[in-house]
Design a protein around this motif. Structure first.
Motif, PDB file in Angstrom:
ATOM      1  N   ALA A  51      10.821 -50.663 106.393  1.00  0.00           N
ATOM      2  CA  ALA A  51      11.595 -51.814 105.938  1.00  0.00           C
ATOM      3  C   ALA A  51      11.133 -52.279 104.560  1.00  0.00           C
ATOM      4  O   ALA A  51      11.949 -52.583 103.676  1.00  0.00           O
ATOM      5  N   VAL A  52       9.816 -52.328 104.347  1.00  0.00           N
ATOM      6  CA  VAL A  52       9.297 -52.743 103.040  1.00  0.00           C
ATOM      7  C   VAL A  52       9.686 -51.743 101.959  1.00  0.00           C
ATOM      8  O   VAL A  52      10.103 -52.113 100.851  1.00  0.00           O
ATOM      9  N   LEU A  53       9.557 -50.455 102.267  1.00  0.00           N
ATOM     10  CA  LEU A  53       9.936 -49.434 101.297  1.00  0.00           C
ATOM     11  C   LEU A  53      11.423 -49.503 100.973  1.00  0.00           C
ATOM     12  O   LEU A  53      11.828 -49.360  99.814  1.00  0.00           O
ATOM     13  N   GLY A  54      12.239 -49.735 101.994  1.00  0.00           N
ATOM     14  CA  GLY A  54      13.668 -49.865 101.745  1.00  0.00           C
ATOM     15  C   GLY A  54      13.985 -51.054 100.849  1.00  0.00           C
ATOM     16  O   GLY A  54      14.870 -50.968  99.980  1.00  0.00           O
ATOM     17  N   GLU A  55      13.269 -52.148 101.027  1.00  0.00           N
ATOM     18  CA  GLU A  55      13.484 -53.312 100.163  1.00  0.00           C
ATOM     19  C   GLU A  55      13.128 -53.010  98.710  1.00  0.00           C
ATOM     20  O   GLU A  55      13.864 -53.364  97.787  1.00  0.00           O
ATOM     21  N   PHE A  56      12.012 -52.322  98.502  1.00  0.00           N
ATOM     22  CA  PHE A  56      11.619 -51.954  97.137  1.00  0.00           C
ATOM     23  C   PHE A  56      12.630 -51.000  96.507  1.00  0.00           C
ATOM     24  O   PHE A  56      12.948 -51.103  95.316  1.00  0.00           O
ATOM     25  N   VAL A  57      13.138 -50.063  97.308  1.00  0.00           N
ATOM     26  CA  VAL A  57      14.123 -49.112  96.777  1.00  0.00           C
ATOM     27  C   VAL A  57      15.398 -49.833  96.363  1.00  0.00           C
ATOM     28  O   VAL A  57      15.994 -49.532  95.320  1.00  0.00           O
ATOM     29  N   ILE A  73      -0.198 -40.148  84.843  1.00  0.00           N
ATOM     30  CA  ILE A  73      -1.307 -40.801  85.545  1.00  0.00           C
ATOM     31  C   ILE A  73      -2.335 -41.336  84.553  1.00  0.00           C
ATOM     32  O   ILE A  73      -2.840 -42.461  84.686  1.00  0.00           O
ATOM     33  N   LEU A  74      -2.650 -40.541  83.525  1.00  0.00           N
ATOM     34  CA  LEU A  74      -3.634 -40.986  82.543  1.00  0.00           C
ATOM     35  C   LEU A  74      -3.131 -42.179  81.740  1.00  0.00           C
ATOM     36  O   LEU A  74      -3.937 -42.939  81.199  1.00  0.00           O
ATOM     37  N   GLY A  75      -1.827 -42.336  81.647  1.00  0.00           N
ATOM     38  CA  GLY A  75      -1.295 -43.493  80.936  1.00  0.00           C
ATOM     39  C   GLY A  75      -1.676 -44.812  81.574  1.00  0.00           C
ATOM     40  O   GLY A  75      -1.760 -45.843  80.891  1.00  0.00           O
ATOM     41  N   VAL A  76      -1.920 -44.796  82.868  1.00  0.00           N
ATOM     42  CA  VAL A  76      -2.349 -46.014  83.559  1.00  0.00           C
ATOM     43  C   VAL A  76      -3.706 -46.475  83.027  1.00  0.00           C
ATOM     44  O   VAL A  76      -4.003 -47.673  82.993  1.00  0.00           O
ATOM     45  N   SER A 125       2.204 -49.083  84.672  1.00  0.00           N
ATOM     46  CA  SER A 125       1.128 -49.904  85.225  1.00  0.00           C
ATOM     47  C   SER A 125       1.382 -51.378  84.957  1.00  0.00           C
ATOM     48  O   SER A 125       1.196 -52.226  85.846  1.00  0.00           O
ATOM     49  N   ALA A 126       1.809 -51.727  83.737  1.00  0.00           N
ATOM     50  CA  ALA A 126       2.083 -53.125  83.416  1.00  0.00           C
ATOM     51  C   ALA A 126       3.239 -53.671  84.243  1.00  0.00           C
ATOM     52  O   ALA A 126       3.207 -54.831  84.685  1.00  0.00           O
ATOM     53  N   LEU A 127       4.254 -52.856  84.490  1.00  0.00           N
ATOM     54  CA  LEU A 127       5.407 -53.321  85.265  1.00  0.00           C
ATOM     55  C   LEU A 127       5.046 -53.560  86.723  1.00  0.00           C
ATOM     56  O   LEU A 127       5.541 -54.496  87.351  1.00  0.00           O
ATOM     57  N   PHE A 128       4.171 -52.738  87.280  1.00  0.00           N
ATOM     58  CA  PHE A 128       3.751 -52.961  88.662  1.00  0.00           C
ATOM     59  C   PHE A 128       2.901 -54.227  88.778  1.00  0.00           C
ATOM     60  O   PHE A 128       2.920 -54.897  89.813  1.00  0.00           O
ATOM     61  N   ASN A 129       2.173 -54.557  87.745  1.00  0.00           N
ATOM     62  CA  ASN A 129       1.360 -55.773  87.796  1.00  0.00           C
ATOM     63  C   ASN A 129       2.218 -57.033  87.841  1.00  0.00           C
ATOM     64  O   ASN A 129       1.852 -58.018  88.483  1.00  0.00           O
ATOM     65  N   ILE A 130       3.357 -57.019  87.144  1.00  0.00           N
ATOM     66  CA  ILE A 130       4.233 -58.198  87.125  1.00  0.00           C
ATOM     67  C   ILE A 130       5.378 -58.087  88.124  1.00  0.00           C
ATOM     68  O   ILE A 130       6.238 -58.971  88.188  1.00  0.00           O
ATOM     69  N   ARG A 131       5.415 -56.985  88.885  1.00  0.00           N
ATOM     70  CA  ARG A 131       6.435 -56.772  89.922  1.00  0.00           C
ATOM     71  C   ARG A 131       7.854 -56.828  89.331  1.00  0.00           C
ATOM     72  O   ARG A 131       8.766 -57.398  89.938  1.00  0.00           O
ATOM     73  N   ALA A 132       8.053 -56.194  88.178  1.00  0.00           N
ATOM     74  CA  ALA A 132       9.387 -56.114  87.571  1.00  0.00           C
ATOM     75  C   ALA A 132      10.106 -54.901  88.146  1.00  0.00           C
ATOM     76  O   ALA A 132      10.137 -53.814  87.542  1.00  0.00           O
ATOM     77  N   TRP A 133      10.704 -55.062  89.318  1.00  0.00           N
ATOM     78  CA  TRP A 133      11.226 -53.921  90.047  1.00  0.00           C
ATOM     79  C   TRP A 133      12.420 -53.286  89.354  1.00  0.00           C
ATOM     80  O   TRP A 133      12.630 -52.070  89.473  1.00  0.00           O
ATOM     81  N   ASP A 134      13.233 -54.073  88.647  1.00  0.00           N
ATOM     82  CA  ASP A 134      14.372 -53.463  87.962  1.00  0.00           C
ATOM     83  C   ASP A 134      13.917 -52.519  86.855  1.00  0.00           C
ATOM     84  O   ASP A 134      14.424 -51.403  86.713  1.00  0.00           O
ATOM     85  N   ARG A 135      12.919 -52.937  86.093  1.00  0.00           N
ATOM     86  CA  ARG A 135      12.391 -52.061  85.044  1.00  0.00           C
ATOM     87  C   ARG A 135      11.607 -50.899  85.632  1.00  0.00           C
ATOM     88  O   ARG A 135      11.589 -49.799  85.073  1.00  0.00           O
ATOM     89  N   ILE A 136      10.943 -51.139  86.769  1.00  0.00           N
ATOM     90  CA  ILE A 136      10.245 -50.034  87.436  1.00  0.00           C
ATOM     91  C   ILE A 136      11.242 -48.964  87.864  1.00  0.00           C
ATOM     92  O   ILE A 136      10.991 -47.760  87.719  1.00  0.00           O
ATOM     93  N   GLY A 137      12.385 -49.395  88.389  1.00  0.00           N
ATOM     94  CA  GLY A 137      13.414 -48.432  88.785  1.00  0.00           C
ATOM     95  C   GLY A 137      13.909 -47.606  87.613  1.00  0.00           C
ATOM     96  O   GLY A 137      14.074 -46.386  87.718  1.00  0.00           O
TER      97      GLY A 137
END
Length: 300
Positions: A55-61, A228-231, A242-254
């Motif tokens: 359910a959590v993964l589906g929400e993130f997707v 991976i090294l970019g992180v 890495s920066a987008l995951f820190n701020i939880r910007a899911w649209d930009r992460i997608g």
């Protein structure tokens, strides 16, 4: 109709061989099952949370898909796509430079690690060096050596990937050299060729198609390693991810993940086609023309 039985030797009776015992295999399977069960119990994991994962993964997707489905020509979505594509191209540059470094350094080391080329003492030393390089991940090279020396940026990532590629490419190159056809080598030696001429004209032409295919395959692996090294701050698409995951910007992460997936699939398809052509060769022109003119059969 009566069946004819073959005559038996007098005084001898047929006894079937005993069935092999399966006790050892059964004990081994029970031991593996017990170890696995103990590992599950001693892991001290929150197993009920595993049921919540779909359910959590589906929400993130869903959240990431919303960013991908936005109009890429409108602001600020167009900036997301443009920036992600720029950083992905930088990751490709890092992977390409790292692969070139690994290819250039590993090619001579592969000859020094081949038993049919170098003396036994040299082979042992070079193989141990390649094993040590291959045992250390590129992320360790980046953290311990490259980033302290060269600082944050794509140069450190490219050098870390290049050094790590030497171990794998050197081992594969040595194995390709050891498996060559000895006929051309013996012919070159019989004609009076020197050792370097034997390597240049009898060994290198045989191993180059396979070695180049290894280089292309390593380039595909290095693309993922550069992300991976970019992180860690070594440049490329991983830095923004890495920066987008820190701020939880899911649209930009997608959008960023979509760019990574699309570019990686394109590179894999191109690299796979080139590898196939290098190893198996191109079809003759007449065969390609007949294939192009022959209509495809209708689907059944």
């Amino acid at each position: 109709m009566s069946t004819i039985t073959p005559p038996r030797a007098p005084g001898r009776s047929f006894t079937p061989p005993p069935a092999p015992s399966k006790l050892r295999e059964t004990i081994g399977m029970l031991a593996v099952t017990l170890v696995f069960a103990l590992a599950v119990v001693l892991a001290d994991a929150n197993w009920p949370r595993l049921l919540e994962a779909p359910a959590v993964l589906g929400e993130f997707v869903v959240l990431m898909t919303q960013g991908v489905l936005q109009n890429p020509l409108e602001a600020p979505t167009n900036e997301y796509w443009t920036r992600s594509l720029e950083l992905m191209i930088e990751s490709l540059h890092i992977a390409w430079i790292g692969t070139l470094i690994g290819a250039i350094l590993s090619f001579p080391l592969g000859f020094l690690a081949a038993r049919n080329v170098a003396p036994p003492g040299v082979v042992v030393v070079v193989r141990q060096i390649l094993n040590a390089i291959r045992a250390i991940p590129e992320i360790i090279f980046a953290i311990a050596i490259m980033l302290p020396i060269f600082g944050l940026g794509p140069l450190a990532g490219a050098l870390a990937i290049g050094v790590n590629s030497v171990g794998t490419l050197g081992k594969l190159t040595s194995e390709a050299i050891e498996s060559i056809d000895t006929g051309p080598v013996e012919s070159a030696r019989a004609s009076g060729a020197s050792r370097w001429q034997v390597i240049r004209y009898a060994m290198v032409p045989q191993v180059m198609p396979e070695v180049v295919a290894y280089w292309l395959y390593r380039f595909e692996i290095n693309i993922r390693a550069s992300a991976i090294l970019g992180v860690l701050g070594a440049g490329g698409i991983g830095s923004i991810l890495s920066a987008l995951f820190n701020i939880r910007a899911w649209d930009r992460i997608g959008v960023t993940l979509a760019v990574i997936i699309i570019v990686t699939l394109i590179i894999d398809a191109i690299s796979g086609s080139i590898r196939h052509r290098i190893i198996h060769g191109a079809a003759p022109r007449g065969v390609r023309r007949r294939r192009a003119l022959t209509p495809e059969p209708p689907p059944v």
